[in-house]
Design a protein around this motif. Structure first.
Motif: not given
Ligand SMILES: [Zn+2]
Length: 231
Positions: A48, A83, A87, A113, A116, A119
């Protein structure tokens, strides 16, 4: 990255910026050991959007200074932070009464998450409804079948006898009298039967709930006999 990946990264960087190349045997080994020590927890690439070669290339493109491990660790940390900030912990799929498993799944999802490999799960309010619901959680919700858990439903049974009798009948495969209209007291489907209360003078004084009238039970049984049994 393991040592092999670090070596590949250093070779790639050396092609873009020859100043980083160490030709002496001992120096090259020390450089590899140093980079591995500092970047061991940084992945080469994730599914990702993270690729350490992109970060290295970007640094060499835009900075006059020789690349250091920090120039790759910093973008990796900000990738992780970004990220995690996006989240919002989704509801775990395990039994909510199992505290340890519940916490473990929340933490595991966050780690995935941040690393990586998964998602970020956005808040449901700003995405489209239940699309993001874990399939395992969907199964659990279907099993329970109601927002009232089975244990609470059982505890409530004494306080709503009509509903409890109906649920018991359905569970035992008996006809559900409340599914049809009562031809005797004209109670609508879903409504319990009523009987008239008679005052001392013989006049009606309103109605009271009562058990389903026998004709209504017969009607429900006849209807059930016509329908194919549920699979
Ligand atoms: Zn009735």
């Amino acid at each position: 990255m393991d040592r092999r990946e670090i070596a590949a990264l250093l070779a790639y960087i050396g092609r873009l910026d020859p100043r980083t190349i160490r030709t002496l045997q001992g120096e090259a080994r020390d450089q590899l050991a140093q980079w591995h020590e500092l970047l061991g927890d940084v992945p080469m690439a994730t599914p990702h959007g993270w690729d350490v070669r992109v970060a290295a290339r970007q640094h060499i493109r835009t900075s006059p200074y020789q690349i250091l491990p920090a120039d790759l660790a910093r973008p990796w940390e900000s990738y992780r932070r970004d990220r995690l900030a996006r989240h919002s912990d989704p509801t775990p799929s395990v039994d909510p009464d199992d505290q340890a498993a519940w916490t473990a799944e929340l933490a595991g999802t966050r780690r995935a998450v941040a690393a990586g490999t998964a998602q970020p799960a956005q808040a449901r309010a700003i995405t489209s409804g239940r699309d993001g619901v874990d399939p395992k959680l969907e199964v659990r919700l279907r099993e329970i079948g109601s927002c009232i858990p089975p244990a609470a439903r059982a505890a409530l049974a004494p306080y709503r006898p009509a509903r409890a009798a109906r649920e018991t009948a359905v569970a035992q495969g008996l006809p559900d009298a409340l599914s049809v209209r009562c031809e005797w007291c004209l109670a609508q489907p879903g409504e319990p039967c009523r009987r008239r209360r008679i005052g001392p003078d013989g006049g009606a004084r309103g109605t009271a709930l009562c058990a389903s009238h026998p004709s209504r039970v017969d009607l429900a049984a006849a209807q059930q006999a016509q329908q194919p049994a549920p699979a």
